[in-house]
Write a protein that holds these residues in place. Structure first.
Motif, PDB file in Angstrom:
ATOM      1  N   ASP A   1     -35.453 -60.776  33.601  1.00 39.41           N
ATOM      2  CA  ASP A   1     -35.749 -62.127  34.104  1.00 39.41           C
ATOM      3  C   ASP A   1     -36.724 -62.068  35.275  1.00 39.41           C
ATOM      4  N   VAL A   2     -36.474 -61.135  36.202  1.00 39.48           N
ATOM      5  CA  VAL A   2     -37.330 -61.008  37.381  1.00 39.48           C
ATOM      6  C   VAL A   2     -38.713 -60.516  36.977  1.00 39.48           C
ATOM      7  N   MET A   3     -38.761 -59.534  36.087  1.00 43.65           N
ATOM      8  CA  MET A   3     -40.052 -59.019  35.625  1.00 43.65           C
ATOM      9  C   MET A   3     -40.880 -60.126  34.980  1.00 43.65           C
ATOM     10  N   LYS A   4     -40.233 -60.942  34.165  1.00 42.14           N
ATOM     11  CA  LYS A   4     -40.927 -62.043  33.492  1.00 42.14           C
ATOM     12  C   LYS A   4     -41.516 -63.012  34.510  1.00 42.14           C
ATOM     13  N   ALA A   5     -40.756 -63.305  35.571  1.00 45.81           N
ATOM     14  CA  ALA A   5     -41.222 -64.236  36.598  1.00 45.81           C
ATOM     15  C   ALA A   5     -42.372 -63.648  37.412  1.00 45.81           C
ATOM     16  N   LEU A   6     -42.263 -62.379  37.776  1.00 44.34           N
ATOM     17  CA  LEU A   6     -43.269 -61.758  38.631  1.00 44.34           C
ATOM     18  C   LEU A   6     -44.539 -61.391  37.873  1.00 44.34           C
ATOM     19  N   ALA A   7     -44.411 -61.147  36.563  1.00 41.74           N
ATOM     20  CA  ALA A   7     -45.557 -60.688  35.771  1.00 41.74           C
ATOM     21  C   ALA A   7     -46.599 -61.779  35.563  1.00 41.74           C
ATOM     22  N   THR A   8     -46.324 -62.990  35.999  1.00 43.60           N
ATOM     23  CA  THR A   8     -47.321 -64.068  35.881  1.00 43.60           C
ATOM     24  C   THR A   8     -48.464 -63.875  36.875  1.00 43.60           C
ATOM     25  N   GLU A   9     -48.218 -63.032  37.898  1.00 44.80           N
ATOM     26  CA  GLU A   9     -49.266 -62.729  38.877  1.00 44.80           C
ATOM     27  C   GLU A   9     -50.159 -61.621  38.329  1.00 44.80           C
ATOM     28  N   GLU A  10     -51.455 -61.883  38.237  1.00 43.49           N
ATOM     29  CA  GLU A  10     -52.397 -60.884  37.725  1.00 43.49           C
ATOM     30  C   GLU A  10     -52.529 -59.721  38.721  1.00 43.49           C
ATOM     31  N   THR A  11     -52.642 -58.516  38.188  1.00 45.38           N
ATOM     32  CA  THR A  11     -52.790 -57.341  39.030  1.00 45.38           C
ATOM     33  C   THR A  11     -53.723 -56.351  38.351  1.00 45.38           C
ATOM     34  N   ASP A  12     -54.316 -55.456  39.131  1.00 45.40           N
ATOM     35  CA  ASP A  12     -55.176 -54.427  38.549  1.00 45.40           C
ATOM     36  C   ASP A  12     -54.491 -53.065  38.543  1.00 45.40           C
ATOM     37  N   ILE A  13     -53.167 -53.056  38.723  1.00 43.30           N
ATOM     38  CA  ILE A  13     -52.406 -51.803  38.714  1.00 43.30           C
ATOM     39  C   ILE A  13     -52.291 -51.283  37.283  1.00 43.30           C
ATOM     40  N   MET A  14     -52.489 -49.990  37.112  1.00 49.42           N
ATOM     41  CA  MET A  14     -52.383 -49.350  35.814  1.00 49.42           C
ATOM     42  C   MET A  14     -51.016 -48.680  35.642  1.00 49.42           C
ATOM     43  N   VAL A  15     -50.622 -48.513  34.393  1.00 44.46           N
ATOM     44  CA  VAL A  15     -49.335 -47.901  34.074  1.00 44.46           C
ATOM     45  C   VAL A  15     -49.190 -46.525  34.710  1.00 44.46           C
ATOM     46  N   GLU A  16     -50.263 -45.717  34.702  1.00 42.19           N
ATOM     47  CA  GLU A  16     -50.171 -44.352  35.219  1.00 42.19           C
ATOM     48  C   GLU A  16     -49.838 -44.317  36.714  1.00 42.19           C
ATOM     49  N   GLU A  17     -50.079 -45.416  37.421  1.00 44.66           N
ATOM     50  CA  GLU A  17     -49.806 -45.452  38.856  1.00 44.66           C
ATOM     51  C   GLU A  17     -48.325 -45.635  39.165  1.00 44.66           C
ATOM     52  N   ILE A  18     -47.562 -46.141  38.224  1.00 50.38           N
ATOM     53  CA  ILE A  18     -46.149 -46.454  38.506  1.00 50.38           C
ATOM     54  C   ILE A  18     -45.167 -45.756  37.575  1.00 50.38           C
ATOM     55  N   MET A  19     -45.650 -45.111  36.519  1.00 47.86           N
ATOM     56  CA  MET A  19     -44.752 -44.514  35.520  1.00 47.86           C
ATOM     57  C   MET A  19     -43.985 -43.334  36.107  1.00 47.86           C
ATOM     58  N   SER A  20     -42.835 -43.061  35.515  1.00 46.30           N
ATOM     59  CA  SER A  20     -42.048 -41.887  35.889  1.00 46.30           C
ATOM     60  C   SER A  20     -42.583 -40.692  35.121  1.00 46.30           C
ATOM     61  N   THR A  21     -42.707 -39.551  35.809  1.00 48.56           N
ATOM     62  CA  THR A  21     -43.158 -38.322  35.164  1.00 48.56           C
ATOM     63  C   THR A  21     -42.106 -37.240  35.394  1.00 48.56           C
ATOM     64  N   GLY A  22     -42.362 -36.021  34.916  1.00 47.49           N
ATOM     65  CA  GLY A  22     -41.364 -34.963  35.062  1.00 47.49           C
ATOM     66  C   GLY A  22     -40.067 -35.351  34.370  1.00 47.49           C
ATOM     67  N   LEU A  23     -40.183 -35.907  33.171  1.00 44.75           N
ATOM     68  CA  LEU A  23     -39.042 -36.485  32.473  1.00 44.75           C
ATOM     69  C   LEU A  23     -38.085 -35.433  31.927  1.00 44.75           C
ATOM     70  N   ARG A  24     -36.833 -35.767  31.921  1.00 45.30           N
ATOM     71  CA  ARG A  24     -35.873 -35.009  31.127  1.00 45.30           C
ATOM     72  C   ARG A  24     -35.931 -35.562  29.712  1.00 45.30           C
ATOM     73  N   VAL A  25     -35.954 -34.667  28.760  1.00 41.67           N
ATOM     74  CA  VAL A  25     -35.983 -35.073  27.358  1.00 41.67           C
ATOM     75  C   VAL A  25     -34.943 -34.268  26.606  1.00 41.67           C
ATOM     76  N   THR A  26     -34.696 -34.653  25.367  1.00 43.40           N
ATOM     77  CA  THR A  26     -33.801 -33.888  24.518  1.00 43.40           C
ATOM     78  C   THR A  26     -34.380 -33.857  23.111  1.00 43.40           C
ATOM     79  N   GLY A  27     -33.779 -33.058  22.256  1.00 48.50           N
ATOM     80  CA  GLY A  27     -34.268 -32.951  20.886  1.00 48.50           C
ATOM     81  C   GLY A  27     -33.522 -33.882  19.948  1.00 48.50           C
ATOM     82  N   PRO A  28     -34.129 -34.250  18.824  1.00 57.64           N
ATOM     83  CA  PRO A  28     -33.471 -35.159  17.872  1.00 57.64           C
ATOM     84  C   PRO A  28     -32.209 -34.584  17.243  1.00 57.64           C
TER      85      PRO A  28
END
Length: 313
Positions: free
Chosen positions: A168-195
Protein backbone atom coordinates in the motif's frame (compact mmCIF):
# COMPACT_ATOMS: atom_id res chain seq x y z
CA UNK A 1 18.85 -42.26 0.44
CA UNK A 2 22.27 -41.39 -0.98
CA UNK A 3 20.63 -39.11 -3.57
CA UNK A 4 18.66 -37.30 -0.86
CA UNK A 5 21.83 -36.70 1.15
CA UNK A 6 23.49 -35.28 -1.94
CA UNK A 7 20.56 -32.91 -2.43
CA UNK A 8 20.77 -31.70 1.15
CA UNK A 9 24.53 -31.09 0.88
CA UNK A 10 23.98 -29.23 -2.37
CA UNK A 11 21.35 -27.08 -0.72
CA UNK A 12 23.59 -26.27 2.25
CA UNK A 13 26.39 -25.24 -0.09
CA UNK A 14 24.20 -23.13 -2.33
CA UNK A 15 22.64 -21.33 0.60
CA UNK A 16 26.05 -19.83 1.38
CA UNK A 17 26.75 -18.74 -2.20
CA UNK A 18 26.79 -14.98 -2.75
CA UNK A 19 24.81 -14.00 -5.80
CA UNK A 20 25.50 -10.94 -8.26
CA UNK A 21 -10.86 -28.71 7.91
CA UNK A 22 -13.24 -26.75 10.44
CA UNK A 23 -13.20 -23.34 8.88
CA UNK A 24 -15.01 -21.46 11.63
CA UNK A 25 -16.37 -17.92 11.27
CA UNK A 26 -14.65 -15.29 9.15
CA UNK A 27 -15.26 -11.72 10.20
CA UNK A 28 -15.48 -8.88 7.66
CA UNK A 29 -14.88 -5.66 9.53
CA UNK A 30 -15.80 -2.39 7.84
CA UNK A 31 -15.71 0.77 9.93
CA UNK A 32 -15.82 4.44 9.01
CA UNK A 33 -13.41 6.38 11.17
CA UNK A 34 -14.67 9.75 12.33
CA UNK A 35 -11.27 11.46 12.44
CA UNK A 36 -9.06 10.04 9.75
CA UNK A 37 -5.34 10.43 9.31
CA UNK A 38 -3.51 10.01 6.05
CA UNK A 39 -3.08 6.28 6.53
CA UNK A 40 -6.78 5.56 6.08
CA UNK A 41 -6.57 6.91 2.52
CA UNK A 42 -4.33 3.98 1.49
CA UNK A 43 -5.36 1.30 4.00
CA UNK A 44 -7.70 -1.63 3.52
CA UNK A 45 -10.79 -0.90 5.61
CA UNK A 46 -12.77 -4.09 5.02
CA UNK A 47 -10.49 -6.24 7.11
CA UNK A 48 -10.90 -9.98 7.23
CA UNK A 49 -10.08 -11.34 10.67
CA UNK A 50 -10.61 -14.64 12.46
CA UNK A 51 -11.05 -15.60 16.13
CA UNK A 52 -8.23 -17.19 18.18
CA UNK A 53 -10.27 -20.42 18.36
CA UNK A 54 -10.13 -21.02 14.61
CA UNK A 55 -7.95 -24.00 13.66
CA UNK A 56 -4.50 -23.46 12.18
CA UNK A 57 -5.48 -25.13 8.92
CA UNK A 58 -8.60 -22.97 8.56
CA UNK A 59 -6.60 -19.79 9.16
CA UNK A 60 -4.02 -20.84 6.57
CA UNK A 61 -6.78 -21.76 4.12
CA UNK A 62 -8.27 -18.29 4.62
CA UNK A 63 -4.95 -16.60 3.94
CA UNK A 64 -4.42 -18.73 0.85
CA UNK A 65 -7.92 -18.10 -0.48
CA UNK A 66 -7.62 -14.31 -0.22
CA UNK A 67 -3.93 -14.07 -1.12
CA UNK A 68 -2.96 -12.63 2.28
CA UNK A 69 0.50 -12.74 3.84
CA UNK A 70 -0.94 -11.87 7.25
CA UNK A 71 -4.26 -12.36 9.03
CA UNK A 72 -5.39 -10.40 12.12
CA UNK A 73 -6.79 -12.40 15.02
CA UNK A 74 -9.63 -10.67 16.89
CA UNK A 75 -12.07 -11.47 19.67
CA UNK A 76 -15.35 -12.70 18.20
CA UNK A 77 -17.41 -10.39 20.41
CA UNK A 78 -15.46 -7.16 20.89
CA UNK A 79 -13.45 -7.34 17.62
CA UNK A 80 -10.43 -6.24 19.62
CA UNK A 81 -7.09 -7.24 18.15
CA UNK A 82 -5.51 -10.22 19.92
CA UNK A 83 -2.72 -11.17 17.56
CA UNK A 84 -1.69 -11.76 13.99
CA UNK A 85 -0.65 -14.84 12.03
CA UNK A 86 1.64 -14.52 9.04
CA UNK A 87 3.08 -16.63 6.24
CA UNK A 88 6.27 -16.70 8.31
CA UNK A 89 4.37 -18.23 11.24
CA UNK A 90 3.09 -20.97 8.92
CA UNK A 91 6.57 -21.99 7.75
CA UNK A 92 7.80 -21.82 11.34
CA UNK A 93 4.99 -24.27 12.18
CA UNK A 94 5.85 -26.56 9.27
CA UNK A 95 9.42 -27.04 10.39
CA UNK A 96 11.29 -23.77 10.37
CA UNK A 97 11.35 -22.79 14.04
CA UNK A 98 9.87 -22.94 17.53
CA UNK A 99 6.25 -23.38 16.35
CA UNK A 100 7.32 -26.73 14.89
CA UNK A 101 7.39 -28.12 18.46
CA UNK A 102 3.60 -28.21 18.23
CA UNK A 103 3.96 -30.81 15.48
CA UNK A 104 7.15 -32.58 16.54
CA UNK A 105 6.68 -32.77 20.31
CA UNK A 106 2.99 -32.44 21.13
CA UNK A 107 1.78 -34.52 18.17
CA UNK A 108 4.84 -36.72 17.58
CA UNK A 109 5.35 -35.40 14.06
CA UNK A 110 1.73 -35.94 13.01
CA UNK A 111 0.85 -32.94 10.87
CA UNK A 112 -2.78 -33.97 10.41
CA UNK A 113 -3.33 -33.79 14.16
CA UNK A 114 -1.35 -30.58 14.73
CA UNK A 115 -3.13 -28.50 12.07
CA UNK A 116 -6.39 -28.76 14.01
CA UNK A 117 -4.92 -26.95 17.02
CA UNK A 118 -6.23 -23.40 17.46
CA UNK A 119 -4.43 -20.61 15.62
CA UNK A 120 -3.64 -18.91 18.94
CA UNK A 121 -0.89 -21.55 19.30
CA UNK A 122 1.16 -20.02 16.48
CA UNK A 123 -0.03 -16.40 16.27
CA UNK A 124 2.15 -13.45 17.27
CA UNK A 125 0.56 -11.83 20.31
CA UNK A 126 2.75 -8.74 20.65
CA UNK A 127 1.61 -6.91 17.52
CA UNK A 128 2.94 -3.55 16.35
CA UNK A 129 -0.11 -1.43 15.51
CA UNK A 130 -0.81 2.14 14.49
CA UNK A 131 -3.72 4.46 15.32
CA UNK A 132 -6.24 5.36 12.65
CA UNK A 133 -5.06 8.99 12.95
CA UNK A 134 -1.52 8.14 11.79
CA UNK A 135 -0.03 9.69 8.68
CA UNK A 136 1.50 7.82 5.76
CA UNK A 137 4.87 9.17 6.93
CA UNK A 138 4.28 7.56 10.36
CA UNK A 139 3.57 4.20 8.72
CA UNK A 140 6.57 4.46 6.43
CA UNK A 141 8.86 5.20 9.37
CA UNK A 142 7.71 2.08 11.23
CA UNK A 143 7.95 -0.16 8.14
CA UNK A 144 11.46 1.02 7.33
CA UNK A 145 12.91 1.11 10.86
CA UNK A 146 11.27 -2.07 12.20
CA UNK A 147 11.16 -3.97 8.89
CA UNK A 148 7.50 -4.89 9.35
CA UNK A 149 5.55 -5.80 6.21
CA UNK A 150 2.08 -4.91 7.47
CA UNK A 151 0.47 -2.99 10.32
CA UNK A 152 -3.03 -3.45 11.78
CA UNK A 153 -4.79 -0.13 12.40
CA UNK A 154 -6.74 0.19 15.65
CA UNK A 155 -8.95 2.78 17.34
CA UNK A 156 -8.79 4.00 20.94
CA UNK A 157 -10.37 0.74 22.19
CA UNK A 158 -7.95 -1.49 20.25
CA UNK A 159 -10.72 -2.43 17.81
CA UNK A 160 -9.37 -3.34 14.39
CA UNK A 161 -10.31 -0.66 11.84
CA UNK A 162 -7.97 -1.40 8.95
CA UNK A 163 -4.64 -2.78 7.81
CA UNK A 164 -1.85 -1.17 5.81
CA UNK A 165 1.02 -2.99 4.11
CA UNK A 166 4.35 -2.32 2.41
CA UNK A 167 2.54 -2.70 -0.90
CA UNK A 168 0.00 0.00 0.00
CA UNK A 169 2.78 2.42 0.95
CA UNK A 170 4.85 1.56 -2.13
CA UNK A 171 1.84 2.18 -4.36
CA UNK A 172 1.27 5.60 -2.76
CA UNK A 173 4.91 6.69 -2.87
CA UNK A 174 5.63 5.36 -6.38
CA UNK A 175 3.50 8.14 -7.90
CA UNK A 176 6.50 10.44 -7.39
CA UNK A 177 8.83 10.27 -10.40
CA UNK A 178 12.46 9.46 -9.63
CA UNK A 179 15.66 8.80 -11.57
CA UNK A 180 16.86 6.09 -9.16
CA UNK A 181 17.83 2.82 -10.82
CA UNK A 182 17.22 -0.69 -9.48
CA UNK A 183 20.96 -1.38 -9.15
CA UNK A 184 21.26 1.47 -6.63
CA UNK A 185 18.87 -0.10 -4.12
CA UNK A 186 18.85 -3.86 -4.81
CA UNK A 187 20.16 -6.39 -2.31
CA UNK A 188 23.32 -8.22 -3.38
CA UNK A 189 25.42 -11.00 -1.84
CA UNK A 190 22.26 -13.12 -1.81
CA UNK A 191 21.78 -16.43 -0.13
CA UNK A 192 20.35 -18.88 -2.61
CA UNK A 193 19.44 -22.54 -2.66
CA UNK A 194 19.05 -25.25 -5.27
CA UNK A 195 15.75 -26.51 -6.72
CA UNK A 196 16.42 -29.98 -5.29
CA UNK A 197 16.84 -28.71 -1.73
CA UNK A 198 14.24 -30.27 0.64
CA UNK A 199 11.39 -27.97 1.66
CA UNK A 200 12.28 -28.53 5.31
CA UNK A 201 15.81 -27.18 4.77
CA UNK A 202 14.40 -24.08 3.09
CA UNK A 203 11.96 -23.36 5.94
CA UNK A 204 14.76 -23.61 8.49
CA UNK A 205 16.97 -21.24 6.48
CA UNK A 206 14.14 -18.73 6.10
CA UNK A 207 13.38 -18.65 9.82
CA UNK A 208 17.03 -18.67 10.91
CA UNK A 209 17.98 -15.73 8.69
CA UNK A 210 14.69 -13.82 8.61
CA UNK A 211 14.14 -14.31 4.86
CA UNK A 212 10.74 -14.04 3.19
CA UNK A 213 12.04 -15.63 -0.01
CA UNK A 214 14.98 -17.53 -1.48
CA UNK A 215 16.12 -17.60 -5.12
CA UNK A 216 16.59 -21.10 -6.56
CA UNK A 217 19.84 -21.35 -8.55
CA UNK A 218 21.24 -24.31 -10.47
CA UNK A 219 24.49 -24.18 -12.46
CA UNK A 220 24.58 -20.38 -12.06
CA UNK A 221 21.16 -20.08 -13.69
CA UNK A 222 18.10 -18.73 -11.84
CA UNK A 223 15.54 -21.54 -11.73
CA UNK A 224 12.88 -19.71 -9.74
CA UNK A 225 12.17 -18.02 -6.45
CA UNK A 226 10.32 -19.49 -3.47
CA UNK A 227 8.62 -17.36 -0.82
CA UNK A 228 7.12 -18.00 2.58
CA UNK A 229 3.71 -17.52 0.95
CA UNK A 230 4.47 -20.26 -1.59
CA UNK A 231 5.20 -22.69 1.22
CA UNK A 232 2.10 -21.59 3.13
CA UNK A 233 -0.04 -22.14 0.00
CA UNK A 234 1.34 -25.67 -0.22
CA UNK A 235 -0.62 -26.36 2.96
CA UNK A 236 -3.51 -23.94 2.39
CA UNK A 237 -4.51 -25.33 -1.03
CA UNK A 238 -4.55 -28.89 0.27
CA UNK A 239 -1.74 -29.90 -2.11
CA UNK A 240 0.29 -31.17 0.84
CA UNK A 241 -2.39 -33.73 1.69
CA UNK A 242 -2.21 -35.26 -1.79
CA UNK A 243 1.42 -36.11 -1.09
CA UNK A 244 0.94 -37.20 2.51
CA UNK A 245 0.36 -40.92 3.03
CA UNK A 246 1.54 -41.49 6.61
CA UNK A 247 0.59 -38.21 8.27
CA UNK A 248 4.23 -37.64 9.28
CA UNK A 249 5.36 -34.10 8.49
CA UNK A 250 8.85 -35.36 7.59
CA UNK A 251 7.37 -37.08 4.55
CA UNK A 252 6.39 -33.88 2.79
CA UNK A 253 9.17 -31.64 4.12
CA UNK A 254 11.70 -33.94 2.41
CA UNK A 255 10.27 -33.13 -1.03
CA UNK A 256 12.32 -30.81 -3.30
CA UNK A 257 11.45 -27.13 -3.11
CA UNK A 258 11.08 -26.96 -6.92
CA UNK A 259 7.67 -28.59 -6.50
CA UNK A 260 6.39 -25.29 -5.03
CA UNK A 261 7.46 -22.95 -7.80
CA UNK A 262 5.45 -21.90 -10.84
CA UNK A 263 6.83 -21.90 -14.36
CA UNK A 264 6.61 -18.11 -14.69
CA UNK A 265 9.60 -16.04 -13.56
CA UNK A 266 9.12 -12.27 -13.31
CA UNK A 267 12.41 -10.36 -13.28
CA UNK A 268 13.93 -6.93 -13.82
CA UNK A 269 17.28 -5.50 -14.93
CA UNK A 270 19.77 -3.33 -13.03
CA UNK A 271 19.23 -0.21 -15.17
CA UNK A 272 15.43 -0.25 -14.79
CA UNK A 273 13.90 2.79 -13.10
CA UNK A 274 12.47 1.97 -9.68
CA UNK A 275 9.10 3.44 -10.74
CA UNK A 276 8.96 0.78 -13.46
CA UNK A 277 9.98 -1.93 -10.99
CA UNK A 278 7.23 -0.85 -8.57
CA UNK A 279 4.65 -0.84 -11.36
CA UNK A 280 5.67 -4.35 -12.42
CA UNK A 281 5.36 -5.62 -8.83
CA UNK A 282 1.93 -4.07 -8.46
CA UNK A 283 0.68 -5.38 -11.80
CA UNK A 284 2.01 -8.89 -11.25
CA UNK A 285 1.21 -8.94 -7.51
CA UNK A 286 4.67 -10.05 -6.44
CA UNK A 287 6.72 -8.85 -3.49
CA UNK A 288 10.16 -9.04 -5.11
CA UNK A 289 11.92 -9.09 -8.46
CA UNK A 290 15.16 -10.97 -9.18
CA UNK A 291 17.61 -8.67 -10.98
CA UNK A 292 19.17 -10.31 -14.05
CA UNK A 293 22.21 -9.23 -16.06
CA UNK A 294 23.68 -11.29 -18.92
CA UNK A 295 21.48 -14.19 -17.90
CA UNK A 296 22.79 -14.25 -14.31
CA UNK A 297 21.20 -13.34 -11.00
CA UNK A 298 23.01 -10.30 -9.57
CA UNK A 299 20.52 -9.03 -6.99
CA UNK A 300 17.00 -8.85 -5.62
CA UNK A 301 14.73 -5.83 -5.24
CA UNK A 302 11.80 -6.03 -2.83
CA UNK A 303 8.79 -3.95 -1.81
CA UNK A 304 10.74 -2.99 1.33
CA UNK A 305 13.69 -1.75 -0.78
CA UNK A 306 11.31 0.38 -2.86
CA UNK A 307 9.47 1.86 0.14
CA UNK A 308 12.83 2.78 1.65
CA UNK A 309 14.05 4.34 -1.62
CA UNK A 310 10.89 6.29 -2.38
CA UNK A 311 10.73 7.64 1.17
CA UNK A 312 14.38 8.72 1.12
CA UNK A 313 15.13 6.75 4.28
Amino acid sequence: MHRNNQNMKQGDKLLKMPGKLDRGPIEFKSRIVESEGGVMAIATREVISVPPTMSIISAIETMTEYGFRRLPITDAGTKRLRGIVTARDSIDFLGGGDHFNLVRVKHNGNLLAAINESVREIMTQQVTTIPHTASIADVTEIIVTKKIGGLPIVDEEEVLTGIVTERDVMKALATEETDIMVEEIMSTGLRVTGPETPIGTVTREMIAHGFRRLPLVMDDVLYGIVSASDIMKYLGTGEVFKRLSTGDVAEIMALPVRSLTSGELITTVPDANINDAALKMLQRKVGALPVIEDGRLIGLVTEFDLVKAFSGK
